[in-house]
Design a protein around this motif. Sequence first.
Motif, PDB file in Angstrom:
ATOM      1  N   GLN A  25       9.933  -0.039   4.717  1.00 62.59           N
ATOM      2  CA  GLN A  25       8.732   0.625   5.219  1.00 62.59           C
ATOM      3  C   GLN A  25       7.879   1.123   4.051  1.00 62.59           C
ATOM      4  O   GLN A  25       6.653   0.989   4.059  1.00 62.59           O
ATOM      5  CB  GLN A  25       9.134   1.798   6.120  1.00 62.59           C
ATOM      6  CG  GLN A  25       9.869   1.369   7.375  1.00 62.59           C
ATOM      7  CD  GLN A  25      10.517   2.539   8.099  1.00 62.59           C
ATOM      8  OE1 GLN A  25      10.703   3.613   7.532  1.00 62.59           O
ATOM      9  NE2 GLN A  25      10.875   2.339   9.359  1.00 62.59           N
ATOM     10  N   ALA A  26       8.546   1.692   3.045  1.00 62.84           N
ATOM     11  CA  ALA A  26       7.828   2.209   1.875  1.00 62.84           C
ATOM     12  C   ALA A  26       7.101   1.095   1.138  1.00 62.84           C
ATOM     13  O   ALA A  26       5.989   1.284   0.631  1.00 62.84           O
ATOM     14  CB  ALA A  26       8.787   2.917   0.933  1.00 62.84           C
ATOM     15  N   ALA A  27       7.733  -0.072   1.063  1.00 62.07           N
ATOM     16  CA  ALA A  27       7.084  -1.204   0.401  1.00 62.07           C
ATOM     17  C   ALA A  27       5.749  -1.513   1.076  1.00 62.07           C
ATOM     18  O   ALA A  27       4.732  -1.745   0.406  1.00 62.07           O
ATOM     19  CB  ALA A  27       8.002  -2.426   0.425  1.00 62.07           C
ATOM     20  N   GLY A  28       5.739  -1.489   2.393  1.00 59.68           N
ATOM     21  CA  GLY A  28       4.503  -1.762   3.117  1.00 59.68           C
ATOM     22  C   GLY A  28       3.425  -0.729   2.853  1.00 59.68           C
ATOM     23  O   GLY A  28       2.252  -1.070   2.658  1.00 59.68           O
ATOM     24  N   GLU A  78      -6.494   2.817  -3.254  1.00 57.03           N
ATOM     25  CA  GLU A  78      -6.303   4.264  -3.232  1.00 57.03           C
ATOM     26  C   GLU A  78      -5.404   4.716  -4.381  1.00 57.03           C
ATOM     27  O   GLU A  78      -4.437   4.035  -4.731  1.00 57.03           O
ATOM     28  CB  GLU A  78      -5.689   4.694  -1.896  1.00 57.03           C
ATOM     29  CG  GLU A  78      -6.581   4.413  -0.699  1.00 57.03           C
ATOM     30  CD  GLU A  78      -5.990   4.932   0.599  1.00 57.03           C
ATOM     31  OE1 GLU A  78      -5.188   5.879   0.544  1.00 57.03           O
ATOM     32  OE2 GLU A  78      -6.338   4.381   1.663  1.00 57.03           O
ATOM     33  N   GLU A  79      -5.718   5.856  -4.954  1.00 59.62           N
ATOM     34  CA  GLU A  79      -4.902   6.405  -6.034  1.00 59.62           C
ATOM     35  C   GLU A  79      -3.778   7.250  -5.437  1.00 59.62           C
ATOM     36  O   GLU A  79      -3.791   8.482  -5.486  1.00 59.62           O
ATOM     37  CB  GLU A  79      -5.763   7.221  -7.000  1.00 59.62           C
ATOM     38  CG  GLU A  79      -6.713   6.375  -7.824  1.00 59.62           C
ATOM     39  CD  GLU A  79      -7.306   7.147  -8.988  1.00 59.62           C
ATOM     40  OE1 GLU A  79      -7.034   8.356  -9.110  1.00 59.62           O
ATOM     41  OE2 GLU A  79      -8.047   6.532  -9.777  1.00 59.62           O
ATOM     42  N   ALA A  80      -2.823   6.569  -4.868  1.00 58.25           N
ATOM     43  CA  ALA A  80      -1.686   7.232  -4.242  1.00 58.25           C
ATOM     44  C   ALA A  80      -0.488   6.292  -4.307  1.00 58.25           C
ATOM     45  O   ALA A  80      -0.647   5.070  -4.449  1.00 58.25           O
ATOM     46  CB  ALA A  80      -2.003   7.588  -2.787  1.00 58.25           C
ATOM     47  N   VAL A  81       0.693   6.878  -4.205  1.00 57.09           N
ATOM     48  CA  VAL A  81       1.913   6.078  -4.216  1.00 57.09           C
ATOM     49  C   VAL A  81       2.735   6.385  -2.973  1.00 57.09           C
ATOM     50  O   VAL A  81       2.594   7.446  -2.359  1.00 57.09           O
ATOM     51  CB  VAL A  81       2.771   6.348  -5.472  1.00 57.09           C
ATOM     52  CG1 VAL A  81       2.000   6.024  -6.739  1.00 57.09           C
ATOM     53  CG2 VAL A  81       3.280   7.786  -5.500  1.00 57.09           C
ATOM     54  N   ALA A  82       3.596   5.445  -2.636  1.00 59.85           N
ATOM     55  CA  ALA A  82       4.599   5.664  -1.599  1.00 59.85           C
ATOM     56  C   ALA A  82       5.937   5.845  -2.301  1.00 59.85           C
ATOM     57  O   ALA A  82       6.375   4.969  -3.048  1.00 59.85           O
ATOM     58  CB  ALA A  82       4.655   4.474  -0.646  1.00 59.85           C
ATOM     59  N   ILE A  83       6.562   6.979  -2.079  1.00 60.04           N
ATOM     60  CA  ILE A  83       7.857   7.251  -2.691  1.00 60.04           C
ATOM     61  C   ILE A  83       8.902   7.318  -1.590  1.00 60.04           C
ATOM     62  O   ILE A  83       8.663   7.884  -0.521  1.00 60.04           O
ATOM     63  CB  ILE A  83       7.841   8.560  -3.506  1.00 60.04           C
ATOM     64  CG1 ILE A  83       9.178   8.753  -4.237  1.00 60.04           C
ATOM     65  CG2 ILE A  83       7.502   9.766  -2.634  1.00 60.04           C
ATOM     66  CD1 ILE A  83       9.156   9.888  -5.270  1.00 60.04           C
ATOM     67  N   THR A  84      10.033   6.699  -1.839  1.00 64.87           N
ATOM     68  CA  THR A  84      11.104   6.712  -0.855  1.00 64.87           C
ATOM     69  C   THR A  84      12.418   7.045  -1.544  1.00 64.87           C
ATOM     70  O   THR A  84      12.594   6.794  -2.745  1.00 64.87           O
ATOM     71  CB  THR A  84      11.210   5.374  -0.109  1.00 64.87           C
ATOM     72  OG1 THR A  84      12.169   5.487   0.954  1.00 64.87           O
ATOM     73  CG2 THR A  84      11.631   4.235  -1.018  1.00 64.87           C
ATOM     74  N   GLY A 134      20.871  -4.421   2.643  1.00 68.09           N
ATOM     75  CA  GLY A 134      19.923  -5.516   2.488  1.00 68.09           C
ATOM     76  C   GLY A 134      18.487  -5.039   2.421  1.00 68.09           C
ATOM     77  O   GLY A 134      17.664  -5.611   1.691  1.00 68.09           O
ATOM     78  N   ASP A 135      18.167  -3.990   3.165  1.00 67.92           N
ATOM     79  CA  ASP A 135      16.802  -3.455   3.146  1.00 67.92           C
ATOM     80  C   ASP A 135      16.383  -3.021   1.751  1.00 67.92           C
ATOM     81  O   ASP A 135      15.200  -3.089   1.402  1.00 67.92           O
ATOM     82  CB  ASP A 135      16.688  -2.254   4.097  1.00 67.92           C
ATOM     83  CG  ASP A 135      16.605  -2.670   5.558  1.00 67.92           C
ATOM     84  OD1 ASP A 135      16.356  -3.856   5.811  1.00 67.92           O
ATOM     85  OD2 ASP A 135      16.795  -1.810   6.436  1.00 67.92           O
ATOM     86  N   PHE A 136      17.327  -2.560   0.953  1.00 67.18           N
ATOM     87  CA  PHE A 136      17.011  -2.142  -0.411  1.00 67.18           C
ATOM     88  C   PHE A 136      16.481  -3.325  -1.217  1.00 67.18           C
ATOM     89  O   PHE A 136      15.427  -3.255  -1.855  1.00 67.18           O
ATOM     90  CB  PHE A 136      18.252  -1.554  -1.079  1.00 67.18           C
ATOM     91  CG  PHE A 136      18.114  -1.339  -2.559  1.00 67.18           C
ATOM     92  CD1 PHE A 136      17.430  -0.234  -3.053  1.00 67.18           C
ATOM     93  CD2 PHE A 136      18.655  -2.248  -3.460  1.00 67.18           C
ATOM     94  CE1 PHE A 136      17.289  -0.034  -4.417  1.00 67.18           C
ATOM     95  CE2 PHE A 136      18.524  -2.059  -4.828  1.00 67.18           C
ATOM     96  CZ  PHE A 136      17.838  -0.947  -5.308  1.00 67.18           C
ATOM     97  N   TYR A 137      17.201  -4.419  -1.193  1.00 67.46           N
ATOM     98  CA  TYR A 137      16.807  -5.593  -1.971  1.00 67.46           C
ATOM     99  C   TYR A 137      15.508  -6.194  -1.447  1.00 67.46           C
ATOM    100  O   TYR A 137      14.652  -6.629  -2.220  1.00 67.46           O
ATOM    101  CB  TYR A 137      17.934  -6.626  -1.961  1.00 67.46           C
ATOM    102  CG  TYR A 137      19.184  -6.126  -2.646  1.00 67.46           C
ATOM    103  CD1 TYR A 137      19.298  -6.188  -4.034  1.00 67.46           C
ATOM    104  CD2 TYR A 137      20.211  -5.555  -1.927  1.00 67.46           C
ATOM    105  CE1 TYR A 137      20.428  -5.707  -4.670  1.00 67.46           C
ATOM    106  CE2 TYR A 137      21.351  -5.069  -2.554  1.00 67.46           C
ATOM    107  CZ  TYR A 137      21.446  -5.146  -3.926  1.00 67.46           C
ATOM    108  OH  TYR A 137      22.559  -4.645  -4.564  1.00 67.46           O
ATOM    109  N   GLU A 138      15.366  -6.229  -0.148  1.00 69.10           N
ATOM    110  CA  GLU A 138      14.136  -6.767   0.441  1.00 69.10           C
ATOM    111  C   GLU A 138      12.936  -5.904   0.075  1.00 69.10           C
ATOM    112  O   GLU A 138      11.869  -6.425  -0.273  1.00 69.10           O
ATOM    113  CB  GLU A 138      14.290  -6.845   1.962  1.00 69.10           C
ATOM    114  CG  GLU A 138      15.329  -7.867   2.414  1.00 69.10           C
ATOM    115  CD  GLU A 138      15.681  -7.726   3.883  1.00 69.10           C
ATOM    116  OE1 GLU A 138      15.005  -6.929   4.578  1.00 69.10           O
ATOM    117  OE2 GLU A 138      16.619  -8.388   4.339  1.00 69.10           O
ATOM    118  N   GLY A 139      13.116  -4.596   0.143  1.00 64.38           N
ATOM    119  CA  GLY A 139      12.005  -3.684  -0.130  1.00 64.38           C
ATOM    120  C   GLY A 139      11.531  -3.739  -1.570  1.00 64.38           C
ATOM    121  O   GLY A 139      10.327  -3.864  -1.832  1.00 64.38           O
ATOM    122  N   VAL A 140      12.469  -3.658  -2.526  1.00 63.83           N
ATOM    123  CA  VAL A 140      12.050  -3.662  -3.929  1.00 63.83           C
ATOM    124  C   VAL A 140      11.507  -5.032  -4.328  1.00 63.83           C
ATOM    125  O   VAL A 140      10.572  -5.138  -5.137  1.00 63.83           O
ATOM    126  CB  VAL A 140      13.198  -3.228  -4.875  1.00 63.83           C
ATOM    127  CG1 VAL A 140      13.609  -1.789  -4.600  1.00 63.83           C
ATOM    128  CG2 VAL A 140      14.399  -4.149  -4.792  1.00 63.83           C
TER     129      VAL A 140
END
Length: 360
Positions: free
Chosen positions: A142-145, A155-161, A171-177
Motif C-alpha cells: 500500500q505504501a508503495a502505491g 508533491e514534496e511528501a513521502v510515504a513511510i511504512t 511476500g508483500d515486503f519484496y513486492e512493495g520495495v
Amino acid sequence: MKRTLENIENQFETFQILNEEGEIVNEDAVPELSDDDLKEIMRRMVYTRILDQRSIALNRQGRLGFYAPTAGQEASQLGSQYALEQADYILPGYRDVPQLIWQGLPLYKAFLFSKGHYVGNQMPDGLNAVSPQIIIGAQITQAAGVGIGFKKRGEEAVAITYTGDGGASQGDFYEGVNFAGALGGQNIFVVQNNQFAISVPVEKQSAAQTIAQKAVAAGIEGIQVDGMDVLAVYAVTKDARERAINGEGPTLIETLTYRYGPHTMAGDDPTRYRTEDMNDEWEKKDPIVRFRKYLESKDLWNEDEENKVIEKAKEEIKAAIKEADNTPKQKVTDLMDIMYEELPQSLKEQREEYAEKESK
C-alpha cells in the motif's frame, strides 16, 4: 559468488551516533537539532514509555483490546517520526500507534482503535495516515502505491511504512520495495528488527546477514542503523526523506532494536524464546537511558524535568481513556452506514432487522 555476497554484506555496517553511554561516536553525522528539539524528542520518548506501561495495565483490566507493547522501540519509532513533515503519509503496523499519536492522532482515538471501535480508525483532518495494519506486511505494498502517487503528482511528501523483521519475511515486503524501486516511489520502508518477529529468531527467517541488504535486489538504497540510538534513526530518516523528494528513489531502513515486552498482550510468553542474558544485554542499550545521559551531559535534562513529563502523561492518559470509555458503543447499524454510500437492497433488509434489535 560467495565473495560477491560477502562484499555486499560487508557494506552494511550499523550506523550509530550515540553509544550505550550516551557519548557521541560519530561527530560528523550529528544532525542539526536545536536544544528544544532534543528536549522534545526526549519528552516524547518518556511519555511513550509511560503510555506503554499504562496501556499494558489497562489491557489487563479489560479496558483495552488488542495491544502490542512498544517499550524498547521508542528511538526507532519516534526518531523516524520526528524527521517527517505533516504532509508525509504514515502507513503503520499494529505496533506503530506512537508515531500516529505524535503525528496528530488524538490519544482517545488510539485507545478506541485498541478497543476495535470504528471511531479509532477515523483519522482527523491534517493527519495523513491509515489505521495500523493487522495483516503482517500488507501495508508495504500500500505504501508503495502512495509513494508512487506522490511522485506522479509532483508533491514534496513521502510515504513511510513500518514493519518488523517478521514482516520482512512476507511476500508483500519484496513486492512493495521492488515496485517502489522500479517506479521511483517517494518511499521510506522501515523494518524494525526487534530480533524475534513473534517468536522466531531473525537468523532463522533469512540467510541474509542483514535485512538492509535486501535493498540491493530492489535497486534501492539500504541502511542498517542502531535502533536504540534516536539521533542515528532521525538522521537516516531525514536523509532518506530528502533523497526521496529529490527524485533519488526509496530507502529501506533496518533499525536494530528490541521489544522489552511480549509480542502482544494476547498470550505471548517471551520467556519461552528469549534468555535472561539477552534481556540483560538489551536493557543496557535502553534508548531512553542512553539519550538521557546525552542530554544530561549537555545540561538539557534532569530528574525534575522527567518527572513533569511522567505526571503529565499520566493525567492525559487518564483523561483519554475516560473519553474513550464514554464514547457511544458502536452498533452493527453504524458499521453498515459507514461501509456504503448507498446500501444494497439485501443489506437494507438486514439493517432494518438490526435496527429493530438495537432499539429494544
